[in-house]
Design a protein around this motif. Structure first.
Motif, PDB file in Angstrom:
ATOM      1  N   PRO A  49       0.797  -1.222   0.000  1.00  0.00           N
ATOM      2  CA  PRO A  49       0.000   0.000   0.000  1.00  0.00           C
ATOM      3  C   PRO A  49       0.835   1.281   0.000  1.00  0.00           C
ATOM      4  O   PRO A  49       0.277   2.372   0.082  1.00  0.00           O
ATOM      5  CB  PRO A  49      -0.828  -0.134   1.273  1.00  0.00           C
ATOM      6  N   GLY A  50       2.170   1.183  -0.087  1.00  0.00           N
ATOM      7  CA  GLY A  50       3.003   2.380  -0.125  1.00  0.00           C
ATOM      8  C   GLY A  50       2.802   3.209   1.125  1.00  0.00           C
ATOM      9  O   GLY A  50       2.906   2.705   2.237  1.00  0.00           O
ATOM     10  N   LEU A  51       2.466   4.455   0.950  1.00  0.00           N
ATOM     11  CA  LEU A  51       2.327   5.326   2.115  1.00  0.00           C
ATOM     12  C   LEU A  51       0.940   5.239   2.744  1.00  0.00           C
ATOM     13  O   LEU A  51       0.560   6.056   3.555  1.00  0.00           O
ATOM     14  CB  LEU A  51       2.638   6.769   1.724  1.00  0.00           C
ATOM     15  N   GLY A  52       0.195   4.220   2.364  1.00  0.00           N
ATOM     16  CA  GLY A  52      -1.086   4.037   3.033  1.00  0.00           C
ATOM     17  C   GLY A  52      -2.235   4.667   2.286  1.00  0.00           C
ATOM     18  O   GLY A  52      -2.085   5.185   1.182  1.00  0.00           O
ATOM     19  N   TRP A  53      -3.398   4.608   2.902  1.00  0.00           N
ATOM     20  CA  TRP A  53      -4.625   5.061   2.237  1.00  0.00           C
ATOM     21  C   TRP A  53      -5.385   6.047   3.120  1.00  0.00           C
ATOM     22  O   TRP A  53      -6.518   5.814   3.534  1.00  0.00           O
ATOM     23  CB  TRP A  53      -5.509   3.870   1.890  1.00  0.00           C
ATOM     24  N   GLY A  54      -4.725   7.144   3.433  1.00  0.00           N
ATOM     25  CA  GLY A  54      -5.414   8.241   4.115  1.00  0.00           C
ATOM     26  C   GLY A  54      -6.034   7.822   5.419  1.00  0.00           C
ATOM     27  O   GLY A  54      -5.349   7.373   6.334  1.00  0.00           O
ATOM     28  N   GLU A  55      -7.355   7.916   5.495  1.00  0.00           N
ATOM     29  CA  GLU A  55      -8.032   7.764   6.785  1.00  0.00           C
ATOM     30  C   GLU A  55      -8.328   6.312   7.144  1.00  0.00           C
ATOM     31  O   GLU A  55      -9.027   6.050   8.101  1.00  0.00           O
ATOM     32  CB  GLU A  55      -9.270   8.648   6.791  1.00  0.00           C
ATOM     33  N   SER A  56      -7.786   5.359   6.389  1.00  0.00           N
ATOM     34  CA  SER A  56      -8.125   3.953   6.634  1.00  0.00           C
ATOM     35  C   SER A  56      -7.696   3.482   8.022  1.00  0.00           C
ATOM     36  O   SER A  56      -6.711   3.966   8.590  1.00  0.00           O
ATOM     37  CB  SER A  56      -7.435   3.066   5.609  1.00  0.00           C
ATOM     38  N   ILE A  57      -8.411   2.477   8.485  1.00  0.00           N
ATOM     39  CA  ILE A  57      -8.090   1.906   9.800  1.00  0.00           C
ATOM     40  C   ILE A  57      -6.839   1.031   9.681  1.00  0.00           C
ATOM     41  O   ILE A  57      -6.687   0.277   8.719  1.00  0.00           O
ATOM     42  CB  ILE A  57      -9.302   1.107  10.307  1.00  0.00           C
ATOM     43  N   LEU A  58      -5.954   1.154  10.653  1.00  0.00           N
ATOM     44  CA  LEU A  58      -4.708   0.377  10.649  1.00  0.00           C
ATOM     45  C   LEU A  58      -4.731  -0.642  11.769  1.00  0.00           C
ATOM     46  O   LEU A  58      -5.196  -0.347  12.880  1.00  0.00           O
ATOM     47  CB  LEU A  58      -3.512   1.310  10.826  1.00  0.00           C
ATOM     48  N   LEU A  59      -4.217  -1.822  11.488  1.00  0.00           N
ATOM     49  CA  LEU A  59      -4.166  -2.849  12.529  1.00  0.00           C
ATOM     50  C   LEU A  59      -3.042  -2.554  13.510  1.00  0.00           C
ATOM     51  O   LEU A  59      -3.084  -2.954  14.665  1.00  0.00           O
ATOM     52  CB  LEU A  59      -3.955  -4.225  11.894  1.00  0.00           C
ATOM     53  N   THR A  60      -1.979  -1.890  13.019  1.00  0.00           N
ATOM     54  CA  THR A  60      -0.863  -1.493  13.874  1.00  0.00           C
ATOM     55  C   THR A  60      -0.632  -0.010  13.627  1.00  0.00           C
ATOM     56  O   THR A  60      -0.329   0.380  12.494  1.00  0.00           O
ATOM     57  CB  THR A  60       0.421  -2.268  13.507  1.00  0.00           C
ATOM     58  N   GLU A  61      -0.793   0.773  14.633  1.00  0.00           N
ATOM     59  CA  GLU A  61      -0.664   2.214  14.427  1.00  0.00           C
ATOM     60  C   GLU A  61       0.721   2.545  13.894  1.00  0.00           C
ATOM     61  O   GLU A  61       1.696   1.892  14.244  1.00  0.00           O
ATOM     62  CB  GLU A  61      -0.927   2.947  15.741  1.00  0.00           C
ATOM     63  N   ASP A  63       1.911   1.848  11.153  1.00  0.00           N
ATOM     64  CA  ASP A  63       2.323   0.931  10.068  1.00  0.00           C
ATOM     65  C   ASP A  63       1.285   1.067   8.958  1.00  0.00           C
ATOM     66  O   ASP A  63       0.205   0.470   9.026  1.00  0.00           O
ATOM     67  CB  ASP A  63       2.379  -0.504  10.608  1.00  0.00           C
ATOM     68  N   THR A  64       1.632   1.854   7.958  1.00  0.00           N
ATOM     69  CA  THR A  64       0.633   2.158   6.913  1.00  0.00           C
ATOM     70  C   THR A  64       0.297   0.938   6.062  1.00  0.00           C
ATOM     71  O   THR A  64      -0.683   0.937   5.336  1.00  0.00           O
ATOM     72  CB  THR A  64       1.138   3.286   5.993  1.00  0.00           C
ATOM     73  N   ALA A  65       1.122  -0.103   6.160  1.00  0.00           N
ATOM     74  CA  ALA A  65       0.820  -1.327   5.395  1.00  0.00           C
ATOM     75  C   ALA A  65      -0.217  -2.181   6.097  1.00  0.00           C
ATOM     76  O   ALA A  65      -0.642  -3.205   5.564  1.00  0.00           O
ATOM     77  CB  ALA A  65       2.103  -2.121   5.180  1.00  0.00           C
ATOM     78  N   SER A  66      -0.626  -1.800   7.303  1.00  0.00           N
ATOM     79  CA  SER A  66      -1.488  -2.690   8.097  1.00  0.00           C
ATOM     80  C   SER A  66      -2.973  -2.363   7.931  1.00  0.00           C
ATOM     81  O   SER A  66      -3.754  -2.559   8.843  1.00  0.00           O
ATOM     82  CB  SER A  66      -1.092  -2.619   9.575  1.00  0.00           C
ATOM     83  N   CYS A  67      -3.321  -1.877   6.744  1.00  0.00           N
ATOM     84  CA  CYS A  67      -4.701  -1.464   6.511  1.00  0.00           C
ATOM     85  C   CYS A  67      -5.496  -2.604   5.862  1.00  0.00           C
ATOM     86  O   CYS A  67      -5.308  -2.911   4.681  1.00  0.00           O
ATOM     87  CB  CYS A  67      -4.655  -0.248   5.600  1.00  0.00           C
ATOM     88  N   PRO A  68      -6.381  -3.288   6.610  1.00  0.00           N
ATOM     89  CA  PRO A  68      -7.058  -4.469   6.041  1.00  0.00           C
ATOM     90  C   PRO A  68      -7.975  -4.129   4.869  1.00  0.00           C
ATOM     91  O   PRO A  68      -8.261  -5.000   4.036  1.00  0.00           O
ATOM     92  CB  PRO A  68      -7.875  -5.013   7.225  1.00  0.00           C
ATOM     93  N   ASP A  69      -8.416  -2.895   4.784  1.00  0.00           N
ATOM     94  CA  ASP A  69      -9.385  -2.535   3.742  1.00  0.00           C
ATOM     95  C   ASP A  69      -8.806  -2.605   2.323  1.00  0.00           C
ATOM     96  O   ASP A  69      -9.556  -2.635   1.349  1.00  0.00           O
ATOM     97  CB  ASP A  69      -9.886  -1.111   4.019  1.00  0.00           C
ATOM     98  N   ARG A  80     -13.788  -4.683  11.664  1.00  0.00           N
ATOM     99  CA  ARG A  80     -12.416  -4.477  12.126  1.00  0.00           C
ATOM    100  C   ARG A  80     -11.558  -3.826  11.038  1.00  0.00           C
ATOM    101  O   ARG A  80     -10.382  -4.112  10.901  1.00  0.00           O
ATOM    102  CB  ARG A  80     -11.798  -5.808  12.541  1.00  0.00           C
ATOM    103  N   GLY A  81     -12.187  -2.986  10.257  1.00  0.00           N
ATOM    104  CA  GLY A  81     -11.388  -2.170   9.341  1.00  0.00           C
ATOM    105  C   GLY A  81     -11.438  -2.576   7.886  1.00  0.00           C
ATOM    106  O   GLY A  81     -11.014  -1.819   7.020  1.00  0.00           O
ATOM    107  N   ASP A  82     -11.942  -3.780   7.582  1.00  0.00           N
ATOM    108  CA  ASP A  82     -12.131  -4.145   6.169  1.00  0.00           C
ATOM    109  C   ASP A  82     -13.614  -3.918   5.881  1.00  0.00           C
ATOM    110  O   ASP A  82     -14.468  -4.681   6.351  1.00  0.00           O
ATOM    111  CB  ASP A  82     -11.754  -5.617   5.944  1.00  0.00           C
ATOM    112  N   TYR A  83     -13.900  -2.874   5.119  1.00  0.00           N
ATOM    113  CA  TYR A  83     -15.304  -2.503   4.896  1.00  0.00           C
ATOM    114  C   TYR A  83     -15.889  -3.125   3.643  1.00  0.00           C
ATOM    115  O   TYR A  83     -17.006  -2.831   3.265  1.00  0.00           O
ATOM    116  CB  TYR A  83     -15.462  -0.975   4.893  1.00  0.00           C
TER     117      TYR A  83
END
Ligand code: DGJ
Length: 754
Positions: A49-61, A63-69, A80-83
């Motif tokens: 996910p590179g630098l992440g996806w903005g306001e997405s929920i992260l499993l590990t704060e 860590d921008t790669a930890s976004c289940p969505d 739990r964050g995957d919508y």
């Protein structure tokens, strides 16, 4: 082959690979499901996910790669964050299963609840996931090039789990797809619809209690532009006969999430501590050779891993069924006469349909009873069966064991056995369903059906079911489990009985039913022009050995369309052939034609039933080693028709083949006052002479014979020109509306070229 290398699970057929990994957060990622690759290629498929996806929920704060969505997953949680669509729902409570362990097992893992499953050479990857108080095992079983998946959930905690949804499969596939579903209703099964999968959810669901003709559980996802021979196509199905659900939706990041399983509508299970639930088996196949490639994989899978072992590759008899010819109006004598005629035509099995028991003289009474109607059968069913067997035919019988009429002995004795709810009962075809979740109801059916099968010489059963469920609600799944138990108890000890299931035609055409009986009655619509689309659309996911395909009368009862007998035969050949019409009014020339049809079918039966099936642009083809049969079908003729080409498929380019028309005859009457085009006589179109001539005289149609290489036949044979208003001649094909012709293509001395 299934392997685990450097943290990656590789599931490999010779034409497909599935790569999975447990990511650093314990979630199961789908790295690849598509053409065959190596497990070591996993890095090529990592999505970051590179630098992440903005306001997405992260499993590990932080860590921008930890976004289940945005992860490409093979399973997910809820809340739990995957919508995107969740495969699991615990009545509004979040779910968050993480990897615990895995095992690679030779073979399949048996189901625990009585659900049917695919069988055969296989390997299984079992991945155990856990969250506090619950364990989830995800099974991935590989049968050659077909992957199956199912989920097993166990309550390992101290309090109950309210399970309101559990899917069998979830996959995030990168890219854009189109979704093809097969929808319809009674006499209108398997209408094909294709829509693009965009950002709104596309759903294929049945809520009638059964897999249903409204929405077949099988569906396809194809890359835009995929054709019969090229492009990526995924096929999905479910080994299940109850309410089903599948959905596809594209995410903002361009992953298409597909889920499939039991329909969550009205689904509810309270899992007490220690209790479990397993989902039915989802079937997933992939081809990079278009829709045709996908069908080939699915056909082989159904023929070798789904239908009962005894019937795999076994020739199916040409049957005669008395339903459309007699409806409820028959007795021993009429059936014996019919059977004699059917035998003379070449039929091998005589099937007695609805109306042999209780007071079943119409569809208002008798369902649920098993006492043979003595008025119709003074010598009992055994007397009829014996008579038919002495003629040299097998005997088959219709049952509808899941239903009951209020006007029946059974209902009078056990009104509580019928499924009702707190409202006034609602009827469909004057009947109610029996509550197959009850042990006493299941025992009653098993005992009565088994008794008849063991006391009357029966080698075939048509198992019908003619209503949708209401009043099933949350019991729907248990009803289906009850049905499977009944089928298993009746047919597993009697493997020689050919079971053809039916539900008002194709209302339960699914892989669950095919696990018990290898044939299904496709549709009460036997009009061959309608059957062209019903059988062709079934062929995307089911092999022709599973289609009950009958020749019936013309004009047709459902459409009033008048079609040539040749076309009725040519369409039904591409399935398990049967005849279902009143024989007593057939003309001599029709009897001759039917005899020829049956003899022809028997000669090539194995190719028709088990050969590789191809959808051509103007017809169908089956091929089995050195023999190919191809039919072209015409809907409406047009004036001044152009040249027609038949492009065959799947032949050996270098081999030499003999190509010839299966001869067809023309009826004189079809020319009416134009008969002077045919013969140098001027006949009154309404006169006795023309009517007599029509009954007794037929004319040969144009025939073609040539020898050519497989390469040439696949490039396209130019067929004889069509009739163009310039007179009858055997150098052309004189086809009318709904005409068709069949070609036989045989390899010249196959031994030399093989
Ligand atoms: C519905 C089936 O589809 C028909 O073929 C026939 O068996 C009737 N039921 C009998 O009631």
């Amino acid at each position: 082959m299934i392997e685990y290398k450097s943290g990656v699970f590789g599931l490999h057929g010779d034409r497909v690979s599935c790569l999975l990994r447990v990511n650093p957060y314990g979630l199961l990622e789908l790295l690849h499901f598509g053409p065959s690759v190596r497990t070591e290629d996993a890095d090529a498929f990592l999505l970051t996910p590179g630098l992440g996806w903005g306001e997405s929920i992260l499993l590990t704060e932080n860590d921008t790669a930890s976004c289940p969505d945005v992860m490409p997953l093979a399973w997910s949680g809820s809340g739990r964050g995957d919508y995107r669509e969740s495969p699991l729902s615990f009545g509004g409570q979040p779910t968050d299963f993480r990897y615990a362990s895995h095992e690679i097992i030779d073979g399949t893992v048996p189901t625990v609840s009585g659900l049917p499953q695919a069988r055969g050479n296989a390997q299984t990857l079992a991945i155990t996931m856990e969250q506090p108080g619950a364990q989830l095992i995800l099974y991935f079983t590989l049968f050659g090039n077909v992957l199956t998946r199912r989920a097993y959930l166990k309550n390992t905690g101290e309090s109950s789990i309210t399970l309101t949804k559990i899917m069998s499969n979830l996959m995030d596939l990168p890219g854009d797809y189109e979704m093809t579903t097969f929808d319809g209703g009674w006499i209108a099964e398997m209408r094909k619809h294709t829509v693009p999968v965009l950002d709104s959810r596309v759903v294929n669901e049945s809520v009638t209690g059964f897999s249903s003709h409204r929405h077949n559980p099988g569906f396809l996802l194809s890359a835009p532009g995929a054709s019969e021979t090229e492009g990526w196509v995924y096929g999905f199905n479910l080994v299940y006969s109850g309410n089903h659900y599948a959905a596809a939706q594209r995410s903002l990041q361009g992953l298409t999430r597909v889920v499939q399983g039991v329909s969550p509508t009205e689904f509810l299970r309270e899992l007490h501590p220690g209790e479990d639930f397993e989902s039915p088996e989802a079937v997933i196949a992939f081809s990079d050779c278009g829709f045709g490639g996908l069908s080939e994989i699915m056909h082989r899978f159904v023929n070798t891993c789904i239908v009962p072992n005894h019937w795999q590759n076994r020739p199916r008899p040409v049957l005669f069924n008395n339903w459309e010819g007699c409806m409820f109006d028959f007795n021993h004598r009429r059936l014996v006469n019919l059977a004699k005629d059917a035998k003379a035509l070449g039929c091998e099995l005589f099937v007695l349909d609805d109306g042999w028991f209780g007071k079943r003289d119409s569809d208002t009474a008798g369902l649920g009873d098993y006492t043979v109607n003595k008025n119709k059968f003074p010598h009992g069913l055994s007397g009829l069966a014996k008579k038919i067997r002495t003629m040299g035919m097998e005997f088959g019988l219709w049952f509808e064991p899941e239903s009951v009429n209020v006007d029946s002995e059974l209902y009078r004795r056990h009104p509580d056995w019928a499924l009702t709810d707190s409202f006034e009962p609602l009827f469909s075809r004057h009947q109610l369903l029996l509550d197959l979740t009850r042990v006493d109801v299941r025992d009653y059916i098993v005992e009565n059906v088994s008794h008849i099968l063991d006391t009357v010489s029966i080698t075939y059963v048509k198992w019908d079911m003619n209503r949708h469920s209401i009043a099933l609600g949350a019991k729907a799944h248990d009803y289906v489990l009850g049905l499977y138990e009944v089928l298993d108890r009746i047919f597993t000890p009697r493997p020689h009985i050919l079971l053809e299931s039916c539900s008002s035609g194709g209302n339960r055409f699914d892989l669950g039913m095919l696990c018990y009986g290898p044939q299904i009655w496709c549709s009460d619509d036997t009009d061959p022009i309608e059957r062209l689309s019903i059988q062709e659309n079934l062929s995307y996911l089911y092999p022709q050995s599973t289609f009950g395909a009958h020749v019936s009368t013309a004009p047709h009862a459902q459409t009033l369309r008048n079609t040539p007998l040749a076309t009725r035969g040519n369409v039904s050949f591409f399935g398990c052939l049967g005849y279902e019409l009143d024989l007593k009014h057939l003309l001599g020339i029709e009897i001759t034609q039917i005899k020829e049809q049956i003899a022809f079918y028997k000669q090539y039966r194995h190719v028709f039933q088990y050969g590789s099936f191809y959808r051509l642009s103007n017809g169908w083809q089956v091929t089995n080693g050195s023999t190919t049969l191809a039919a072209t079908f015409r809907k409406l003729v047009s004036a001044a028709p152009g040249y027609e080409t038949l492009k065959l498929k799947g032949l050996q380019r270098e081999a030499t083949y003999r190509f010839r028309t299966n001869p067809q005859k023309l009826r004189v009457g079809q020319f009416s006052s134009l008969v002077k085009h045919v013969a140098p006589v001027d006949l009154n179109p309404n006169g006795v002479l023309l009517r007599l001539a029509d009954r007794h005289i037929t004319l040969p149609d144009g025939e073609q014979a040539l020898t050519a290489s497989g390469a040439a036949l696949m490039a396209g044979v130019r067929l004889l020109p069509l009739f163009r208003g310039t007179g009858y001649d055997t150098s052309q094909r004189t086809l009318t509306d709904f005409g068709s012709e069949l070609y036989i293509i045989e390899e010249d001395d196959p031994c030399e070229t093989s």
